[in-house]
Design a protein around this motif. Structure first.
Motif, PDB file in Angstrom:
ATOM      1  N   GLY A   1      14.625 -29.129  -0.690  1.00  0.00           N
ATOM      2  CA  GLY A   1      14.726 -27.864   0.105  1.00  0.00           C
ATOM      3  C   GLY A   1      16.148 -27.545   0.169  1.00  0.00           C
ATOM      4  N   LEU A   2      16.507 -27.659   1.811  1.00  0.00           N
ATOM      5  CA  LEU A   2      17.113 -26.484   1.760  1.00  0.00           C
ATOM      6  C   LEU A   2      19.092 -26.897   1.338  1.00  0.00           C
ATOM      7  N   ASN A   3      18.798 -28.410   1.277  1.00  0.00           N
ATOM      8  CA  ASN A   3      20.124 -28.705   0.751  1.00  0.00           C
ATOM      9  C   ASN A   3      20.551 -28.798  -0.769  1.00  0.00           C
TER      10      ASN A   3
ATOM     11  N   VAL B   1      20.987 -11.067   1.174  1.00  0.00           N
ATOM     12  CA  VAL B   1      19.598 -10.261   2.312  1.00  0.00           C
ATOM     13  C   VAL B   1      18.638 -11.300   2.754  1.00  0.00           C
ATOM     14  N   GLY B   2      18.675 -11.798   4.025  1.00  0.00           N
ATOM     15  CA  GLY B   2      18.150 -12.811   4.476  1.00  0.00           C
ATOM     16  C   GLY B   2      18.609 -13.440   5.418  1.00  0.00           C
ATOM     17  N   GLY B   3      18.523 -13.699   6.705  1.00  0.00           N
ATOM     18  CA  GLY B   3      19.293 -14.726   7.436  1.00  0.00           C
ATOM     19  C   GLY B   3      19.088 -15.994   8.067  1.00  0.00           C
ATOM     20  N   GLY B   4      18.215 -16.200   6.850  1.00  0.00           N
ATOM     21  CA  GLY B   4      17.939 -18.031   6.892  1.00  0.00           C
ATOM     22  C   GLY B   4      18.350 -18.695   7.344  1.00  0.00           C
ATOM     23  N   PRO B   5      18.825 -20.439   6.832  1.00  0.00           N
ATOM     24  CA  PRO B   5      19.842 -21.202   7.132  1.00  0.00           C
ATOM     25  C   PRO B   5      21.181 -21.131   5.784  1.00  0.00           C
ATOM     26  N   ALA B   6      20.102 -20.895   4.435  1.00  0.00           N
ATOM     27  CA  ALA B   6      20.621 -20.467   3.212  1.00  0.00           C
ATOM     28  C   ALA B   6      21.692 -19.325   2.837  1.00  0.00           C
ATOM     29  N   GLY B   7      21.015 -17.747   3.644  1.00  0.00           N
ATOM     30  CA  GLY B   7      22.022 -16.632   3.740  1.00  0.00           C
ATOM     31  C   GLY B   7      22.948 -16.971   4.636  1.00  0.00           C
ATOM     32  N   LEU B   8      22.563 -17.563   5.834  1.00  0.00           N
ATOM     33  CA  LEU B   8      23.937 -17.114   6.847  1.00  0.00           C
ATOM     34  C   LEU B   8      24.828 -17.911   5.757  1.00  0.00           C
TER      35      LEU B   8
ATOM     36  N   ALA C   1       3.158 -25.381  10.604  1.00  0.00           N
ATOM     37  CA  ALA C   1       1.614 -25.477  10.104  1.00  0.00           C
ATOM     38  C   ALA C   1       2.015 -25.216   8.210  1.00  0.00           C
ATOM     39  N   PHE C   2       2.235 -25.477   7.106  1.00  0.00           N
ATOM     40  CA  PHE C   2       3.085 -25.432   5.940  1.00  0.00           C
ATOM     41  C   PHE C   2       1.973 -25.480   4.919  1.00  0.00           C
ATOM     42  N   ARG C   3       1.120 -24.498   4.246  1.00  0.00           N
ATOM     43  CA  ARG C   3       0.378 -25.310   2.941  1.00  0.00           C
ATOM     44  C   ARG C   3       1.692 -25.176   1.787  1.00  0.00           C
TER      45      ARG C   3
ATOM     46  N   ASN D   1      10.225 -25.416  14.095  1.00  0.00           N
ATOM     47  CA  ASN D   1      10.784 -26.254  14.756  1.00  0.00           C
ATOM     48  C   ASN D   1      10.994 -27.394  13.853  1.00  0.00           C
ATOM     49  N   ARG D   2      10.737 -26.572  12.241  1.00  0.00           N
ATOM     50  CA  ARG D   2      10.824 -27.795  11.604  1.00  0.00           C
ATOM     51  C   ARG D   2      12.498 -28.352  12.076  1.00  0.00           C
ATOM     52  N   THR D   3      12.927 -29.773  11.087  1.00  0.00           N
ATOM     53  CA  THR D   3      14.316 -30.240  10.754  1.00  0.00           C
ATOM     54  C   THR D   3      14.711 -29.435   9.706  1.00  0.00           C
TER      55      THR D   3
ATOM     56  N   ALA E   1      18.447 -13.748  -0.432  1.00  0.00           N
ATOM     57  CA  ALA E   1      18.400 -15.274   0.624  1.00  0.00           C
ATOM     58  C   ALA E   1      16.727 -14.517   1.493  1.00  0.00           C
ATOM     59  N   ASP E   2      15.790 -14.151   0.525  1.00  0.00           N
ATOM     60  CA  ASP E   2      14.710 -13.033   1.553  1.00  0.00           C
ATOM     61  C   ASP E   2      13.887 -14.306   1.345  1.00  0.00           C
ATOM     62  N   GLY E   3      13.773 -15.516   1.172  1.00  0.00           N
ATOM     63  CA  GLY E   3      12.655 -16.646   1.071  1.00  0.00           C
ATOM     64  C   GLY E   3      11.771 -16.440   0.330  1.00  0.00           C
TER      65      GLY E   3
ATOM     66  N   ILE F   1      18.962 -17.273  -3.923  1.00  0.00           N
ATOM     67  CA  ILE F   1      19.507 -18.881  -3.804  1.00  0.00           C
ATOM     68  C   ILE F   1      18.217 -18.986  -2.042  1.00  0.00           C
ATOM     69  N   GLY F   2      18.046 -20.291  -1.951  1.00  0.00           N
ATOM     70  CA  GLY F   2      17.169 -21.014  -1.427  1.00  0.00           C
ATOM     71  C   GLY F   2      15.958 -20.627  -1.733  1.00  0.00           C
ATOM     72  N   GLU F   3      15.078 -20.584  -0.713  1.00  0.00           N
ATOM     73  CA  GLU F   3      13.736 -20.543  -1.704  1.00  0.00           C
ATOM     74  C   GLU F   3      13.211 -19.183  -1.942  1.00  0.00           C
TER      75      GLU F   3
ATOM     76  N   ALA G   1      19.723  -8.776   7.569  1.00  0.00           N
ATOM     77  CA  ALA G   1      18.783 -10.154   8.639  1.00  0.00           C
ATOM     78  C   ALA G   1      18.464  -9.167   9.451  1.00  0.00           C
ATOM     79  N   ALA G   2      16.926  -9.432   8.288  1.00  0.00           N
ATOM     80  CA  ALA G   2      15.708  -9.359   9.640  1.00  0.00           C
ATOM     81  C   ALA G   2      15.335  -9.734  11.139  1.00  0.00           C
ATOM     82  N   PRO G   3      15.344  -9.796  12.531  1.00  0.00           N
ATOM     83  CA  PRO G   3      14.936 -10.367  13.625  1.00  0.00           C
ATOM     84  C   PRO G   3      14.564 -10.866  13.311  1.00  0.00           C
TER      85      PRO G   3
HETATM   86  C1  LIG Z   1       7.288 -29.551   6.706  1.00  0.00           C
HETATM   87  C2  LIG Z   1       8.901 -28.483   5.964  1.00  0.00           C
HETATM   88  C3  LIG Z   1       9.791 -29.981   6.426  1.00  0.00           C
HETATM   89  C4  LIG Z   1      11.158 -29.778   5.044  1.00  0.00           C
HETATM   90  N1  LIG Z   1      12.232 -30.385   5.166  1.00  0.00           N
HETATM   91  C5  LIG Z   1      13.398 -30.359   4.946  1.00  0.00           C
HETATM   92  C6  LIG Z   1      14.453 -31.456   4.982  1.00  0.00           C
HETATM   93  O1  LIG Z   1      14.415 -32.211   5.847  1.00  0.00           O
HETATM   94  N2  LIG Z   1      15.505 -31.272   3.994  1.00  0.00           N
HETATM   95  C7  LIG Z   1      15.578 -30.380   3.365  1.00  0.00           C
HETATM   96  O2  LIG Z   1      16.981 -30.184   2.124  1.00  0.00           O
HETATM   97  N3  LIG Z   1      15.078 -28.741   3.699  1.00  0.00           N
HETATM   98  C8  LIG Z   1      13.271 -29.466   3.426  1.00  0.00           C
HETATM   99  N4  LIG Z   1      12.903 -28.289   3.751  1.00  0.00           N
HETATM  100  C9  LIG Z   1      12.894 -27.106   3.082  1.00  0.00           C
HETATM  101  C10 LIG Z   1      13.394 -25.943   3.838  1.00  0.00           C
HETATM  102  O3  LIG Z   1      12.886 -26.033   5.315  1.00  0.00           O
HETATM  103  C11 LIG Z   1      13.839 -24.970   3.490  1.00  0.00           C
HETATM  104  O4  LIG Z   1      14.087 -24.199   2.007  1.00  0.00           O
HETATM  105  C12 LIG Z   1      14.490 -24.007   4.292  1.00  0.00           C
HETATM  106  O5  LIG Z   1      14.504 -23.366   5.164  1.00  0.00           O
HETATM  107  C13 LIG Z   1      14.628 -22.811   3.517  1.00  0.00           C
HETATM  108  O6  LIG Z   1      15.688 -21.679   3.838  1.00  0.00           O
HETATM  109  P1  LIG Z   1      15.758 -20.051   3.171  1.00  0.00           P
HETATM  110  O7  LIG Z   1      17.499 -19.947   3.638  1.00  0.00           O
HETATM  111  O8  LIG Z   1      15.747 -20.677   2.141  1.00  0.00           O
HETATM  112  O9  LIG Z   1      14.348 -19.052   3.675  1.00  0.00           O
HETATM  113  P2  LIG Z   1      14.213 -18.750   4.934  1.00  0.00           P
HETATM  114  O10 LIG Z   1      14.617 -19.719   6.529  1.00  0.00           O
HETATM  115  O11 LIG Z   1      12.521 -18.670   4.802  1.00  0.00           O
HETATM  116  O12 LIG Z   1      14.688 -17.520   5.253  1.00  0.00           O
HETATM  117  C14 LIG Z   1      14.314 -16.310   4.292  1.00  0.00           C
HETATM  118  C15 LIG Z   1      14.811 -15.548   5.674  1.00  0.00           C
HETATM  119  O13 LIG Z   1      14.669 -13.908   4.719  1.00  0.00           O
HETATM  120  C16 LIG Z   1      14.331 -12.952   6.030  1.00  0.00           C
HETATM  121  N5  LIG Z   1      13.670 -12.122   5.048  1.00  0.00           N
HETATM  122  C17 LIG Z   1      12.710 -12.108   4.545  1.00  0.00           C
HETATM  123  N6  LIG Z   1      11.944 -10.878   3.773  1.00  0.00           N
HETATM  124  C18 LIG Z   1      13.354  -9.766   4.520  1.00  0.00           C
HETATM  125  C19 LIG Z   1      13.425  -8.903   3.626  1.00  0.00           C
HETATM  126  N7  LIG Z   1      12.820  -7.694   2.864  1.00  0.00           N
HETATM  127  N8  LIG Z   1      15.173  -8.056   4.939  1.00  0.00           N
HETATM  128  C20 LIG Z   1      15.790  -9.246   5.458  1.00  0.00           C
HETATM  129  N9  LIG Z   1      15.622 -10.824   5.837  1.00  0.00           N
HETATM  130  C21 LIG Z   1      14.750 -10.862   4.878  1.00  0.00           C
HETATM  131  C22 LIG Z   1      13.334 -14.094   6.488  1.00  0.00           C
HETATM  132  O14 LIG Z   1      13.498 -13.128   8.052  1.00  0.00           O
HETATM  133  C23 LIG Z   1      13.642 -15.369   7.002  1.00  0.00           C
HETATM  134  O15 LIG Z   1      14.875 -15.034   8.672  1.00  0.00           O
HETATM  135  C24 LIG Z   1      11.637 -28.053   4.454  1.00  0.00           C
HETATM  136  C25 LIG Z   1      10.356 -27.589   4.447  1.00  0.00           C
HETATM  137  C26 LIG Z   1       9.500 -27.817   5.025  1.00  0.00           C
HETATM  138  C27 LIG Z   1       8.290 -26.620   4.746  1.00  0.00           C
END
Ligand SMILES: Cc1cc2nc3c(=O)[nH]c(=O)nc-3n(C[C@H](O)[C@H](O)[C@H](O)COP(=O)(O)OP(=O)(O)OC[C@H]3O[C@@H](n4cnc5c(N)ncnc54)[C@H](O)[C@@H]3O)c2cc1C
Length: 405
Positions: free
Chosen positions: A301-303, A15-22, A268-270, A47-49, A164-166, A287-289, A39-41
C-alpha cells in the motif's frame, strides 16, 4: 505565498498530511517548487507500522527524511510464508532471503508515527513549503487553476492539486474520478507486541483460511502484527483482556516468538480493494489511498503511495524547469500513464492472493499451493519475484534510484 487575509497562492497544493502527502510535499518543495501543504490535524492515533521496501527507503534517504527515523526501524532480512490453512492442498513453507538477491534487507519496518514525525520534521526545514493546518472544505477546478477553500475560511489557489486526502478523497470527487471497489468479509486488527524470543529480522506471514496473520520485526524484541479475521471474530478479539489477548495471539503465532505482551492501543480496518479509474484529471493527481486502497498483504500500500509521490514530484519539477504548466494535461496525462501498470499489477496480485486464501474451491487452493511450491523450488523464479517485489521494473521513479528530482 501566504497573506494575512487567509489567501494563499502556490504552484502546487498538496491536500492531506499523511505519509504520502508529506512525502510529495517534501519532494516538490525540496526541489524548489512553491508548494502548500493542507494538512488537517490528526483526529486519531495510527498504531500501524509500514514495511518500507528498499526503493522507498532509498527515496526517503534522498529526501533527507531517513536519517531522522532509521534508528526506529528494523531490517527485514528474511520473509517466510507459512500455510496455516489445514486444507487438503497445503503449500510448503517458502522463505525469501534478501541476501539471495544481493540485498542486505528487503526493507525496513517502522511505526507510522515515527515515519510521519520524521517527514514533518523535514517538511519544517524547507523554506518553499507553506504548511496550512486546516482541512480542505471545497475544491473548485477552473481551466488555469484550482481553488481550495479551507474549513477555517481561507482560500488557496494552485496550478496542480496533489490529492493525498485518503480513501474518501474530496479532491478525487471534485475531479470527477470514479473508483472500482470490492469489499472483503475481513477485518485487519493491528497490534504492536513485545515477545520473549528474538525475531532474528524474520517476518512471518501465516496464511489462514480467514486471511494472513503477519508478524513483522520492530527494533529489539518487538514486532508489529496484522491479524486478518472475520469481522465477528475481530470484535471478539478486541474485547479480550490483555492477558487473554496475549495468550490468543501467541497461540495464533504458534509460539514462534514465545510469550507475547501486547502494547497499548490497536487498530481495526475493514478490508477491501479500491482503485481509481484514472490517477489524474483536470489538474488533480491522486496519490496514496486517494488513488488505491489495498488489503495489507505483501506490504504494497504505502510503498505504492511513495512511488506515486515520487512520480508526481518528478513530473511537476521537470515541467516547472521547462517553463510548462505544472498542472497541465502534459503532466497529469503522463502521471496517469506512468502509475497505471504499477498500481493495477499490485492490486490484482494482492486481490487474487487474498481471494485464493478465502476460497473453498479446491482447484483454486491447488493453484495457490502450486505457485508457492514453484517459488520454493525454482531459484530463478523466486529471485525474479523478489526483485520485482522490492523494485518494480516498469515504474521506478528517479527518487527510488536515489537520484535528486
Ligand atoms: C492494517 C494495515 C497494514 C498496512 N501495512 C502496510 C505495510 O506494511 N506497508 C505498506 O506499504 N503499506 C501498508 N498499509 C497501507 C498504508 O498504511 C496506507 O497505504 C497508508 O497509510 C496511506 O497513506 P496516505 O497518506 O495515502 O493516507 P492517510 O494516511 O489516510 O492520510 C490521509 C490524510 O489526509 C487527511 N485528510 C483527509 N481529508 C482531508 C481534507 N479534506 N483536508 C485536509 N486533509 C485531509 C487525513 O486527515 C489524513 O491525514 C497497511 C494498511 C493497513 C490497513
Amino acid at each position: 505565498m501566504a497573506a494575512a487575509d487567509g489567501r494563499y497562492a502556490a504552484e502546487v497544493a498538496v491536500v492531506g498530511g499523511g505519509p504520502a502527502g508529506l512525502t510529495a510535499a517534501v519532494a516538490l518543495a525540496g526541489a524548489g517548487v512553491p508548494t502548500a501543504l493542507v494538512a488537517a490535524p490528526a483526529t486519531r492515533a495510527d498504531n500501524r507500522t509500514t514495511a518500507l521496501l528498499a526503493g522507498s527507503v532509498t527515496a526517503l534517504d534522498a529526501l533527507g527524511v531517513w536519517p531522522g527515523c532509521r534508528t526506529m526501524a528494523a531490517p527485514l532480512r528474511t520473509m517466510r510464508i507459512v500455510d496455516d490453512t489445514d486444507r487438503l492442498w497445503r503449500a510448503p513453507e517458502v522463505r525469501f532471503e534478501a541476501a539471495e538477491i544481493g540485498l542486505d534487507a528487503f526493507g525496513w519496518n517502522i511505526e507510522n508515527r515515527h515515519l510521519v514525525a520524521a517527514l514533518q520534521a523535514r517538511a519544517d526545514e524547507i523554506g518553499e513549503l507553506v504548511r496550512i493546518d486546516d482541512a480542505a472544505h471545497a475544491v473548485t477546478i477552473d481551466e488555469d487553476a484550482v481553488t481550495v477553500t479551507l474549513a477555517g475560511g481561507g482560500v488557496l489557489t494552485a496550478r496542480l492539486v496533489v490529492a493525498a486526502d485518503g480513501r474518501r478523497s474530496l479532491c478525487r470527487m471534485a475531479a470527477g474520478i470514479d473508483t472500482e471497489s470490492r469489499s472483503y468479509p475481513q477485518t485487519a486488527l493491528t497490534f504492536n507486541l513485545g515477545h520473549a524470543r528474538p525475531h532474528h529480522d524474520i517476518s512471518t506471514e501465516f496464511h489462514t483460511v480467514h486471511g494472513p496473520f503477519t508478524l513483522v520485526p520492530l527494533p529489539g524484541a518487538r514486532s508489529s502484527l496484522v491479524c486478518v479475521v472475520t469481522p465477528d471474530e475481530a470484535e471478539r478479539i478486541e474485547r479480550l483482556d490483555p492477558a487473554a489477548l496475549g495468550a490468543e495471539l501467541e497461540r495464533r503465532a504458534h509460539s514462534i516468538l514465545g510469550k507475547i505482551t501486547v502494547g497499548p492501543g490497536h487498530g481495526a480496518f475493514r478490508l477491501g480493494v479500491e482503485t481509481a479509474r484514472r490517477f489524474a484529471a483536470r489538474r488533480v493527481a491522486l496519490i496514496g489511498e486517494a488513488g488505491h486502497v489495498l488489503p495489507p498483504i505483501g506490504a504494497q500500500g504505502l510503498n505504492l503511495g511513495l512511488r506515486d509521490a515520487a512520480t508526481i514530484g518528478e513530473l511537476a519539477v521537470a515541467a516547472r524547469r521547462d517553463g510548462r504548466d505544472v498542472g497541465g494535461a502534459g503532466v497529469t496525462d503522463a502521471y496517469d500513464r506512468r502509475r497505471r501498470a504499477d498500481v493495477a499489477s499490485r492490486a490484482t496480485a494482492v486481490d487474487l492472493l487474498n481471494r485464493s486464501l478465502l476460497s473453498d474451491f479446491l482447484p483454486t487452493q491447488g493453484v495457490r499451493g502450486l505457485g508457492l511450491y514453484l517459488l520454493d523450488r525454482i531459484g530463478p523464479l523466486r529471485r525474479a519475484m523478489m526483485r520485482e517485489g522490492v523494485t518494480p521494473r516498469l515504474a521506478e521513479p528517479r527518487l527510488m534510484r536515489g537520484e535528486a528530482l
